[in-house]
Design a protein around this motif. Structure first.
Motif, PDB file in Angstrom:
ATOM      1  N   ARG A  21     -12.337  -7.083  69.166  1.00 18.78           N
ATOM      2  CA  ARG A  21     -12.896  -5.802  68.757  1.00 18.78           C
ATOM      3  C   ARG A  21     -11.817  -4.726  68.644  1.00 18.78           C
ATOM      4  NH1 ARG A  21     -17.790  -5.682  71.115  1.00 18.78           N
ATOM      5  NH2 ARG A  21     -19.148  -7.352  70.423  1.00 18.78           N
ATOM      6  N   GLY A  22     -12.209  -3.587  68.109  1.00 21.07           N
ATOM      7  CA  GLY A  22     -11.258  -2.509  67.918  1.00 21.07           C
ATOM      8  C   GLY A  22     -11.292  -1.505  69.043  1.00 21.07           C
ATOM      9  N   VAL A  23     -10.444  -0.455  68.866  1.00 20.24           N
ATOM     10  CA  VAL A  23     -10.372   0.614  69.862  1.00 20.24           C
ATOM     11  C   VAL A  23     -11.705   1.328  69.966  1.00 20.24           C
ATOM     12  CG1 VAL A  23      -8.482   2.028  70.630  1.00 20.24           C
ATOM     13  CG2 VAL A  23      -8.577   1.283  68.240  1.00 20.24           C
ATOM     14  N   GLY A  25       1.602  -5.101  82.954  1.00 23.98           N
ATOM     15  CA  GLY A  25       3.041  -4.895  83.093  1.00 23.98           C
ATOM     16  C   GLY A  25       3.632  -4.384  81.786  1.00 23.98           C
ATOM     17  N   GLY A  26       3.176  -4.971  80.679  1.00 25.75           N
ATOM     18  CA  GLY A  26       3.643  -4.534  79.370  1.00 25.75           C
ATOM     19  C   GLY A  26       3.255  -3.095  79.076  1.00 25.75           C
ATOM     20  N   VAL A  27       2.008  -2.740  79.443  1.00 24.46           N
ATOM     21  CA  VAL A  27       1.550  -1.353  79.230  1.00 24.46           C
ATOM     22  C   VAL A  27       2.413  -0.400  80.040  1.00 24.46           C
ATOM     23  CG1 VAL A  27      -0.339   0.244  79.644  1.00 24.46           C
ATOM     24  CG2 VAL A  27      -0.808  -1.998  78.681  1.00 24.46           C
ATOM     25  N   ASP A  47       2.692   4.807  71.826  1.00 24.87           N
ATOM     26  CA  ASP A  47       1.321   5.267  71.683  1.00 24.87           C
ATOM     27  C   ASP A  47       0.379   4.167  72.177  1.00 24.87           C
ATOM     28  OD1 ASP A  47      -1.034   6.414  70.884  1.00 24.87           O
ATOM     29  OD2 ASP A  47      -0.861   5.609  68.830  1.00 24.87           O
ATOM     30  N   PRO A  48      -0.474   4.465  73.189  1.00 22.70           N
ATOM     31  CA  PRO A  48      -1.340   3.411  73.739  1.00 22.70           C
ATOM     32  C   PRO A  48      -2.295   2.842  72.707  1.00 22.70           C
ATOM     33  CG  PRO A  48      -1.889   5.559  74.672  1.00 22.70           C
ATOM     34  CD  PRO A  48      -0.611   5.729  73.918  1.00 22.70           C
ATOM     35  N   ILE A  49      -2.788   3.681  71.777  1.00 24.29           N
ATOM     36  CA  ILE A  49      -3.736   3.150  70.782  1.00 24.29           C
ATOM     37  C   ILE A  49      -3.034   2.167  69.870  1.00 24.29           C
ATOM     38  CG2 ILE A  49      -5.255   3.769  68.859  1.00 24.29           C
ATOM     39  CD1 ILE A  49      -5.953   6.268  70.294  1.00 24.29           C
ATOM     40  N   PHE A  59       4.056   3.801  79.570  1.00 24.60           N
ATOM     41  CA  PHE A  59       4.430   4.799  80.565  1.00 24.60           C
ATOM     42  C   PHE A  59       5.929   5.042  80.631  1.00 24.60           C
ATOM     43  CE2 PHE A  59       0.288   3.314  82.365  1.00 24.60           C
ATOM     44  CZ  PHE A  59      -0.402   4.468  82.021  1.00 24.60           C
ATOM     45  N   MET A  60       6.725   4.007  80.427  1.00 27.48           N
ATOM     46  CA  MET A  60       8.160   4.208  80.554  1.00 27.48           C
ATOM     47  C   MET A  60       8.812   4.530  79.212  1.00 27.48           C
ATOM     48  SD  MET A  60       8.733   1.246  83.392  1.00 27.48           S
ATOM     49  CE  MET A  60      10.474   1.356  83.685  1.00 27.48           C
TER      50      MET A  60
END
Lengths: 256, 153, 274
Positions: free
Chosen positions: B32-34, A167-169, A179-181, A174-175
């Motif tokens: 762990r990392g990405v 939900g947080g992602v 940055d996902p990383i 998305f909204m």
């Protein structure tokens, strides 16, 4: 014991209730026999209390994650720290919200039905019938449900947490276009496997134990009438909610 | 009503799902990392890393390309030794790239930013980044600013 | 204690007193239930009939007195001895008390699976035979909720006799049955008694039925056995209470009114307080 204000009975009653519930638990565990039947029946009860709670846990978790991210994102971005949103989300979920909310939902969905089921078994003399057939109802009815709760609640907490993070992602990435990383690496940078996640899971086990214990106990001691069963169901929800919140505080204080 | 066979099967799937969730959370959200496992290591020495922590972001041009794996103090030079793991995807960064420690916003976390150099040789696993800029510390910055403005007067 | 009771034992209660929830239910109560026969325990509601059954099954312990099945003393048995005893008892509770999450077949199979190590094909055969006895072999795979109340009770009978018990108890087996089911229940009680050579105890308030199946009767009132004998001897009894009970008179030794003050007093007092 000295009761200064109210009649001593009123003060002692909750204490007596607690003592009875404790003795009940002691009896249930002292007669524990691990048989193949016991294992199969526990699995069946995991289905009834765990799988049947999935819908409420998945939707509940997802929206809790969504709204939690929405609110913290808004607050944090005022300080230019919107990046920390995943940290706040993961920490509050793993440490508190996951175990507590899951247990509350579990008490409402599965705890009540366990109480009502056992209460009705009492009312329709099914427990008596077992006793008269020389089959221990503790072993056959109570123990599998206790064990199932201890397994099902942590399992549901895990699923709740995953759904909430998703939900947080959905909100942050998305909204809001984060940055996902960064989202994941910020989470990974601050959340510690044992201190945050592991302690939360310990809580989940304790809560699962508490919730199923109370559900089974109130069902077992329900008066064998329709009002009796209705009252017992209500008591299960109230007692679980209050004691989980208190236990949560105690455990948090110990763990920190 | 479902048969007991189906019930046990569903309960089994449920538990499997929970174990999957456990692994996901343990791996993806914490430890762990990405670029867990994959990627290549490079090392850089800084005289001061400020508040840099393991698992901090490593970026180039604002894009995350890796993370800080470990931080230790070199016993000989008494400099901070920072090991970074960079994603395999970015395998031809110039060898003479420089590393600086930045702060995200005023109060944000610190991260490492890489500036590309001009060398045709790429950075390889185990290489050392020679050009480094230490963390800019707010206190130092303020002090310097105050001294400088006094001197000008 | 012996592993298995002799078939059709006799049951004796000697000077038993018990109070439950502060109320004296049985007071110096004595009863002899003869071996191998169908005995009816009669009495008005709340007279302590079910308490008598629970004393014999060991679910209740008397405050004083003795409970014997043949030469075994029930009221001093340990939990383990009671368990062994209960494997030789079949009890039909008031509404059958079938397990609603099990099929009829599994309900009947439950005690056999729990207490024997028989292979599944043999259990299947045994259960089908028991269901055949009560005429419900065709309902083996149905759930209790899919059957009528009378059929539920017959399934429960099959379950109660699953292990060929030495004693069968029936707690109000006729309550709420239509005339046909009632006839069926009556016949089954006799059949089971003869086929399994059990001692049968039927707890009921249905005086009219007693003559059809019972060899011996006992009437309980106010915690005492007020009359014993064959059904015929009871209907000829001169005892006032027995006559009231047998003939169904609304008022008599068992009063119509719940104990209260004089009506006139109570009404007058209310008027004054207004």
């Amino acid at each position: 014991m000295s009761a200064t204000s109210s009649p001593p009975g009123r003060l002692l009653n909750p204490l007596r209730q607690l003592g009875r519930a404790g003795l009940f638990l002691l009896t249930a565990f002292s007669r524990m026999r691990l048989t193949r039947f016991q294992a199969a029946e526990t699995l069946r009860q995991i289905y009834f209390s765990g799988v049947r709670s999935l819908v409420i846990i998945v939707t509940g978790g997802f929206f809790v994650g969504l709204v939690l991210t929405l609110q913290t994102y808004d607050t944090l971005s005022r300080f230019g720290a919107a990046e920390a949103v995943s940290t706040v989300l993961a920490l509050s979920l793993f440490r508190e919200l996951g175990p507590v909310l899951t247990t509350l939902l579990f008490a409402g969905r599965a705890g009540t039905s366990i109480t009502a089921e056992i209460g009705l078994m009492r009312a329709t003399e099914q427990l008596d019938a077992l006793d008269l057939m020389a089959i221990d109802p503790m072993e056959r009815i109570v123990q599998p449900r206790l064990l199932a709760g201890i397994v099902a609640v942590p399992a549901l907490v895990l699923i709740f947490n995953v759904c909430a993070i998703l939900g947080g992602v959905v909100f942050a990435v998305f909204m809001m276009g984060s940055d996902p990383i960064t989202f994941w690496s910020n989470m990974q940078a601050t959340v510690e496997l044992w201190r945050d996640f592991g302690h939360g899971m310990l809580k989940a086990v304790a809560f699962g134990f508490l919730a199923s214990w109370l559900a089974v106990y109130f069902g077992w001691t329900a008066r064998p009438t329709s009002e009796g069963v209705a009252l017992a169901t209500t008591q299960t929800v109230i007692a679980t909610a209050i004691s989980v919140l208190i236990l949560d505080f105690v455990l948090s204080a110990f763990m920190l | 009503m479902k048969s007991s066979h189906q019930i046990e099967l569903t309960a089994g799937i449920f538990l499997l799902l929970a174990i999957g969730a456990l692994i996901f959370l343990a791996v993806q959200a914490t430890d762990r990392g990405v670029v867990a496992g994959g990627g290549y290591q490079v090392t850089a020495y800084f005289s001061n890393i400020g508040g840099l922590k393991p698992k901090a972001r490593v970026s180039m041009g604002g894009v995350s390309i890796g993370m800080v794996e470990s931080i230790s103090l070199d016993p000989d030079t008494l400099e901070a030794r920072v090991v970074m793991r960079i994603s395999d995807q970015y395998d031809d960064l110039p060898e003479d790239s420089s590393a600086s420690i930045f702060t995200a916003g005023i109060l944000g976390d610190q991260f490492i930013g890489l500036e590309p150099g001009g060398s045709p040789e790429p950075l390889r696993d185990g290489d050392r980044i020679l050009l480094t800029n230490s963390a800019l510390q707010l206190e130092q910055l303020i002090t310097r600013y105050m001294f400088d403005s006094e001197g000008d007067d | 204690m012996s592993e298995i009771l002799a078939s059709s034992p006799s049951i004796t209660l000697k000077n038993v007193s018990i109070s439950l929830g502060g109320r004296m239910v049985l007071d110096d109560f004595s009863l002899e239930i003869p071996a191998g026969q169908v005995t009816a325990v009669l009495g008005p509601s709340g007279a302590g009939k079910t308490t008598v059954m629970r004393l014999i099954t060991g679910q209740l312990k008397p405050d004083s007195g003795e409970v014997w099945i043949d030469s075994e003393r029930v009221d001093q048995m340990s939990a383990r001895q009671l368990n062994r005893l209960r494997r030789n008892l079949g009890v039909l509770l008031q509404n059958g008390a079938l397990f609603t999450d099990l099929t009829c077949f599994d309900n009947v199979a439950l005690p056999i699976r729990e207490h024997t190590a028989l292979p599944e094909p043999l259990i299947r055969r045994l259960v089908l035979l028991k269901l055949q006895t009560v005429g419900l072999r065709g309902a083996a795979d149905l759930y209790p909720r899919e059957l009528s109340g009378g059929m539920n009770r017959r399934i429960a009978m099959a379950r109660a006799m699953a292990l060929d018990p030495a004693i069968m108890f029936y707690d109000e087996p006729f309550a709420g049955l239509d005339p046909i089911s009632l006839g069926v229940a009556r016949r089954l009680i006799r059949d089971i008694n003869q086929a399994l050579r059990t001692t049968s105890v039927v707890i009921t308030h249905d005086v009219g039925e007693v003559a059809h199946f019972a060899d011996y009767c006992c009437i309980i009132s106010d915690g005492r056995a007020v009359a014993e004998g064959t059904p015929d001897s009871l209907s000829d009894s001169s005892n006032e209470l027995v006559r009231q009970f047998v003939n169904g008179l609304p008022d008599g030794p068992v009063a119509f009114h719940y104990p209260a003050r004089e009506l006139a007093d109570e009404l007058l007092e209310q008027d004054l307080s207004r």
